[in-house]
Enzyme design. Structure first.
Site, PDB file in Angstrom:
ATOM      1  N   TYR A  88      34.585  36.587  36.373  1.00  0.00           N
ATOM      2  CA  TYR A  88      36.016  36.031  35.878  1.00  0.00           C
ATOM      3  C   TYR A  88      36.016  34.548  36.230  1.00  0.00           C
ATOM      4  O   TYR A  88      36.057  33.739  35.377  1.00  0.00           O
ATOM      5  CB  TYR A  88      37.184  36.773  36.738  1.00  0.00           C
ATOM      6  CG  TYR A  88      38.361  35.674  36.681  1.00  0.00           C
ATOM      7  CD1 TYR A  88      39.112  35.590  35.407  1.00  0.00           C
ATOM      8  CD2 TYR A  88      38.895  34.821  37.750  1.00  0.00           C
ATOM      9  CE1 TYR A  88      40.241  34.614  35.526  1.00  0.00           C
ATOM     10  CE2 TYR A  88      39.934  33.938  37.635  1.00  0.00           C
ATOM     11  CZ  TYR A  88      40.252  34.056  36.796  1.00  0.00           C
ATOM     12  OH  TYR A  88      41.591  33.110  36.481  1.00  0.00           O
ATOM     13  N   CYS A 123      54.575  38.475  30.829  1.00  0.00           N
ATOM     14  CA  CYS A 123      54.007  39.925  30.713  1.00  0.00           C
ATOM     15  C   CYS A 123      53.475  40.309  32.184  1.00  0.00           C
ATOM     16  O   CYS A 123      52.533  40.775  32.625  1.00  0.00           O
ATOM     17  CB  CYS A 123      52.820  39.846  29.988  1.00  0.00           C
ATOM     18  SG  CYS A 123      52.099  41.682  29.273  1.00  0.00           S
ATOM     19  N   GLY A 157      43.322  33.110  54.700  1.00  0.00           N
ATOM     20  CA  GLY A 157      42.646  34.478  54.684  1.00  0.00           C
ATOM     21  C   GLY A 157      41.403  34.654  53.802  1.00  0.00           C
ATOM     22  O   GLY A 157      41.023  33.680  53.224  1.00  0.00           O
ATOM     23  N   GLU A 217      40.045  28.297  41.494  1.00  0.00           N
ATOM     24  CA  GLU A 217      39.749  29.752  41.341  1.00  0.00           C
ATOM     25  C   GLU A 217      39.432  30.606  42.392  1.00  0.00           C
ATOM     26  O   GLU A 217      39.880  31.704  42.742  1.00  0.00           O
ATOM     27  CB  GLU A 217      38.835  29.938  40.015  1.00  0.00           C
ATOM     28  CG  GLU A 217      39.322  29.456  38.816  1.00  0.00           C
ATOM     29  CD  GLU A 217      40.497  30.156  38.259  1.00  0.00           C
ATOM     30  OE1 GLU A 217      40.863  31.353  38.912  1.00  0.00           O
ATOM     31  OE2 GLU A 217      41.220  29.367  37.251  1.00  0.00           O
TER      32      GLU A 217
END
Length: 343
Positions: free
Chosen positions: A118, A190, A79, A35
């Site tokens: 999150y 979506c 990065g 993540e």
């Protein structure tokens, strides 16, 4: 129950989910690393980095005991290097505070360095099957469309509203499959532009689709000031060695790179260098003009080759440079220099 949105999304995910190495088990360590790597980076780009990282640091203890330079080297090219620093610091905290075992409550996970709502929600729901929302851009977009929310999703109050909606949707359902279903739906169907509503498993629940607003929503207007900086960047050589410096705290912290000054001329570069290092510098050639875009700034690097006639500290051969963590921006500079030597 089988006609509601949650059931349809979970069934679709179970039958169509994307296969990634971090989904091969529910290890919170693997989920955490993936993540963090996936922030600001595509899944395709992350896969080889994730595999190399987990092969080297297959336990939190190994990561905690590694040097920051080792972690940066494996991160090279991804990065946003502050992510790597936070991962290293957090691994050390987990070893010290939790004896190497990843914490299992939302509050404890959220308190770790570099982990936001999150990521904490994703770890709790996927690894521990806790009913915690994992609200990223995909979820904001999907819920905005499904509920025909015309509020700006860049605003905190809108994000809180959507978080509350997802909390309600999770009650009584498999939070891991539901949250990952939203992630995959947003990535494949979506999508921000031209959503594929004709194959969407929750199309019948989407108010934006019913009102033909799916190509309008979400409203996502950010007020971000973007800075542009022009540098004269110096590839400074002594015989077969190249001068590199390690960046101080701030942007690209602890990574190695070339000396550069926010000035408009290589002749000014010579003056600034001699003022700083007290060593004469000679201009050899203009190498290239390069551009590197960060989130809130863009670097324009006007690259020149210079030489010094006496050795100083921080000179490295190409073989030594291969072992150092360089910023992506300055990897571009190095490649331009090496290419110029071919002619």
């Amino acid at each position: 129950m089988q006609n509601n949105m949650q059931h349809k999304l979970i069934t679709w995910y179970q039958e169509n989910h994307r296969h990634f190495p971090w989904r091969e088990n529910e290890n919170p360590y693997n989920i955490w690393i993936s993540e963090i790597m996936l922030q600001q980076t595509t899944t395709e780009a992350v896969i080889p980095y994730f595999k190399r990282f987990m092969e080297t640091f297959d336990t939190i203890d190994k990561l905690a005991n590694a040097s920051l330079e080792e972690v940066y080297k494996l991160w090279e090219g991804l990065g946003y290097y502050r992510r790597a620093k936070h991962i290293h610091e957090t691994a050390q905290i987990i070893v010290e505070k939790y004896h190497g075992e990843f914490p299992n409550t939302y509050e404890d996970i959220l308190a770790l360095k570099g982990i936001g709502p999150y990521t904490a929600g994703a770890i709790c729901s996927i690894a521990y099957h806790q009913s915690t929302p994992a609200i990223d851009g995909n979820v904001l977009r999907i819920i905005s469309r499904v509920y025909l929310l015309k509020d700006n999703i860049a605003l905190n109050k809108t994000q809180k509203k959507i978080t509350d909606i997802v909390k309600e949707l999770l009650i009584g359902y498999d939070s891991s499959a539901f949250n990952q279903g939203l992630m995959d739906l947003g990535a494949t169907i979506c999508r921000p532009i031209n959503p594929q509503c004709d194959i969407c498993p929750i199309q019948s629940h989407c108010l934006a689709y019913a009102k033909n607003q799916q190509k309008v929503l979400p409203i996502n207007i950010k007020n971000i000031k973007h800075q542009e900086i022009h540098y004269t960047t110096g590839i400074i050589t002594y015989q077969n060695q190249i001068l590199l410096i390690q960046n101080p705290a701030g942007l690209l912290e602890n990574l190695y790179g070339f000396i550069q000054y926010d000035i408009e001329s290589p002749y000014r570069f010579v003056e600034e260098f001699e003022k700083q290092f007290h060593i004469p510098l000679s201009i050899v050639a203009h190498i290239d003009d390069l551009k590197h875009v960060f989130t809130h700034r863009t670097w324009y690097m006007h690259v020149y080759h210079f030489i010094i006639n006496v050795p100083i500290e921080h000179l490295y051969t190409l073989d030594e440079i291969e072992k150092l963590p360089l910023s992506t921006a300055h990897l571009k500079v190095l490649k331009a220099y090496l290419k110029s030597r071919e002619f």
